[in-house]
Motif scaffolding. Sequence first.
Motif, short mmCIF file in Angstrom:
data_model
loop_
_atom_site.label_atom_id
_atom_site.label_comp_id
_atom_site.label_asym_id
_atom_site.label_seq_id
_atom_site.Cartn_x
_atom_site.Cartn_y
_atom_site.Cartn_z
N LEU A 32 1.67 -6.07 7.32
CA LEU A 32 0.43 -5.35 7.58
C LEU A 32 -0.67 -6.29 8.04
CD1 LEU A 32 0.68 -3.35 4.26
CD2 LEU A 32 1.28 -2.49 6.53
N LYS A 33 -1.65 -5.74 8.73
CA LYS A 33 -2.76 -6.54 9.26
C LYS A 33 -3.87 -6.68 8.23
CE LYS A 33 -5.28 -4.84 12.65
NZ LYS A 33 -5.72 -4.45 14.01
N GLY A 34 -4.25 -7.90 7.96
CA GLY A 34 -5.33 -8.15 7.02
C GLY A 34 -6.63 -7.50 7.46
N GLY A 35 -7.36 -6.92 6.52
CA GLY A 35 -8.63 -6.28 6.81
C GLY A 35 -8.51 -4.88 7.36
N CYS A 36 -7.30 -4.40 7.54
CA CYS A 36 -7.08 -3.07 8.13
C CYS A 36 -6.79 -2.06 7.03
CB CYS A 36 -5.90 -3.14 9.11
SG CYS A 36 -5.56 -1.60 9.99
N THR A 37 -7.27 -0.82 7.23
CA THR A 37 -7.04 0.24 6.26
C THR A 37 -5.99 1.22 6.78
OG1 THR A 37 -9.28 0.10 5.35
CG2 THR A 37 -8.09 2.16 5.02
N TYR A 38 -4.97 1.46 5.97
CA TYR A 38 -3.90 2.39 6.28
C TYR A 38 -4.05 3.59 5.34
CZ TYR A 38 -1.87 -1.76 8.49
OH TYR A 38 -1.65 -2.87 9.26
N THR A 39 -4.25 4.77 5.89
CA THR A 39 -4.40 5.97 5.07
C THR A 39 -3.02 6.56 4.78
OG1 THR A 39 -6.58 6.45 5.99
CG2 THR A 39 -5.40 8.28 4.94
N ILE A 40 -2.71 6.68 3.50
CA ILE A 40 -1.42 7.23 3.08
C ILE A 40 -1.65 8.65 2.59
CG2 ILE A 40 0.59 6.89 1.62
CD1 ILE A 40 -0.01 4.52 3.50
N LEU A 41 -1.13 9.62 3.34
CA LEU A 41 -1.35 11.02 2.99
C LEU A 41 -0.60 11.40 1.72
CD1 LEU A 41 -1.10 12.66 6.52
CD2 LEU A 41 -3.17 11.98 5.27
N GLY A 42 -1.02 12.46 1.07
CA GLY A 42 -0.35 12.94 -0.14
C GLY A 42 1.10 13.27 0.11
N ASN A 43 1.96 12.95 -0.88
CA ASN A 43 3.39 13.23 -0.83
C ASN A 43 4.12 12.49 0.29
OD1 ASN A 43 3.25 14.99 -3.05
ND2 ASN A 43 2.69 16.70 -1.71
N THR A 44 3.61 11.33 0.67
CA THR A 44 4.35 10.49 1.60
C THR A 44 5.62 10.00 0.91
OG1 THR A 44 2.37 9.79 2.81
CG2 THR A 44 4.30 8.34 2.93
N GLU A 45 6.76 10.23 1.54
CA GLU A 45 8.05 10.03 0.88
C GLU A 45 8.62 8.64 1.13
OE1 GLU A 45 10.59 13.08 2.36
OE2 GLU A 45 9.55 14.70 1.29
N ILE A 46 9.06 8.02 0.04
CA ILE A 46 9.85 6.79 0.13
C ILE A 46 11.27 7.14 -0.28
CG2 ILE A 46 10.22 4.49 -0.84
CD1 ILE A 46 7.24 4.16 -1.09
N THR A 47 12.21 6.94 0.64
CA THR A 47 13.60 7.34 0.41
C THR A 47 14.56 6.16 0.34
OG1 THR A 47 13.95 7.57 2.80
CG2 THR A 47 13.23 9.53 1.59
N LYS A 48 14.02 4.95 0.53
CA LYS A 48 14.88 3.75 0.49
C LYS A 48 14.01 2.55 0.16
CE LYS A 48 15.75 4.84 4.72
NZ LYS A 48 16.29 4.94 6.10
N GLY A 49 14.64 1.41 -0.09
CA GLY A 49 13.90 0.21 -0.42
C GLY A 49 12.99 -0.23 0.70
N VAL A 50 11.78 -0.71 0.35
CA VAL A 50 10.81 -1.16 1.35
C VAL A 50 9.87 -2.17 0.70
CG1 VAL A 50 9.21 0.76 0.89
CG2 VAL A 50 9.15 -0.42 3.10
N LYS A 51 9.44 -3.15 1.49
CA LYS A 51 8.53 -4.18 1.02
C LYS A 51 7.30 -4.19 1.91
CE LYS A 51 12.51 -6.96 -0.38
NZ LYS A 51 13.26 -8.23 -0.17
N PHE A 52 6.13 -3.96 1.32
CA PHE A 52 4.87 -4.00 2.05
C PHE A 52 4.16 -5.31 1.73
CE2 PHE A 52 5.53 0.58 1.11
CZ PHE A 52 5.55 1.09 2.40
N VAL A 53 3.70 -6.02 2.77
CA VAL A 53 3.00 -7.29 2.54
C VAL A 53 1.95 -7.51 3.62
CG1 VAL A 53 4.75 -8.61 3.84
CG2 VAL A 53 3.30 -9.77 2.15
N THR A 54 0.80 -8.03 3.23
CA THR A 54 -0.21 -8.44 4.22
C THR A 54 0.24 -9.76 4.84
OG1 THR A 54 -1.99 -7.38 3.00
CG2 THR A 54 -2.62 -9.08 4.58
#
Length: 322
Positions: A32-54
């Motif tokens: 992800l981009k530093g200083g940036c805002t990502y809007t996560i809507l309600g009930n956004t589904e995660i169905t598998k492994g994932v790693k989020f990092v700035t």
Amino acid sequence: MVDLRSLSDSEASGYITSAFLASLQDGCTVVLKGGCTYTILGNTEITKGVKFVTGQTLAGNATFLVNGFIFNASDISDISFKKLDLLTAGDKTTANFGGKYIFNANLKNNVNSLSFEDCNIKYMRGIIRLQSQPSIIKSLTIDKCIMDSIGGYGIANTDIEDSQFNNVVISNSTISHAEKTLVNTKSKNGFGSVTINDCTFAYCSKTTNKLFDFGTKTTLNVGLQFQATNCLFGTSFTGAATNGISCSGTDSSIRFTNCFKTADLTWILDATGTFAAYPLPADVMNYSNNTTDLWVNPAAGDFSFKDSSFAGISTTGDPRWR
């Protein structure tokens, strides 16, 4: 790996959707981009492994403005958040701090591991709530995080029978203005092992709540092994008398080692006023002064030590403040 740093701020804002996450390979790292805002809507589904990092940046952490992820697969591997600010549209004055969660799980799932590292988490009704259908999170790890303004569902809450957090480790973190922290009053095996190391707590546990609420029945949290080491506990959410910890589960164990509480963290008495209802155990040592005597500006989140004579100054609390 998927690198989102080339997106403009407007493109990035709504980019992380259920469809986007479903398109990833299991275990994918999303940069992800530093200083940036990502809007996560309600009930956004995660169905598998994932790693989020700035990604590497001079612009600070990326921000997730969350309305509630959900797990939506019978088995999910590893989910992690690193160097992120996780916020809602709420603030300190909003009812329930905005009324949202990072995870408000309402389907039956098994998650191998969920972790937060170097994150700032604020303005949540709760961080992880397991509700509606039983879910199991085998490992929950929170390290080097700041959590502030957390409502009545706490950090982790098994809000339905048979939901479980098998192993919880919280370390090197600061928790403040939390109405509750860890909660299970419904599930036999809600929490298995809880390890809390080198953490600072202040303005936690509101009114008759308990700082750590593992219920009062022998059939709840059976076999729970709870260990807190090198932790500091300041005054309650409002400064009024509150409750510390409860657990009556069969074969459970509650231990505190090298922990201190401030003088203004006081306990609710029973109806006769003769003993405290659910205090922290007697082996939590007493600091003879108040929360504002110990730290520089705790109400504003500055837990640097004011009292240089405090016995635990070099060995207790979140290491960032030592």
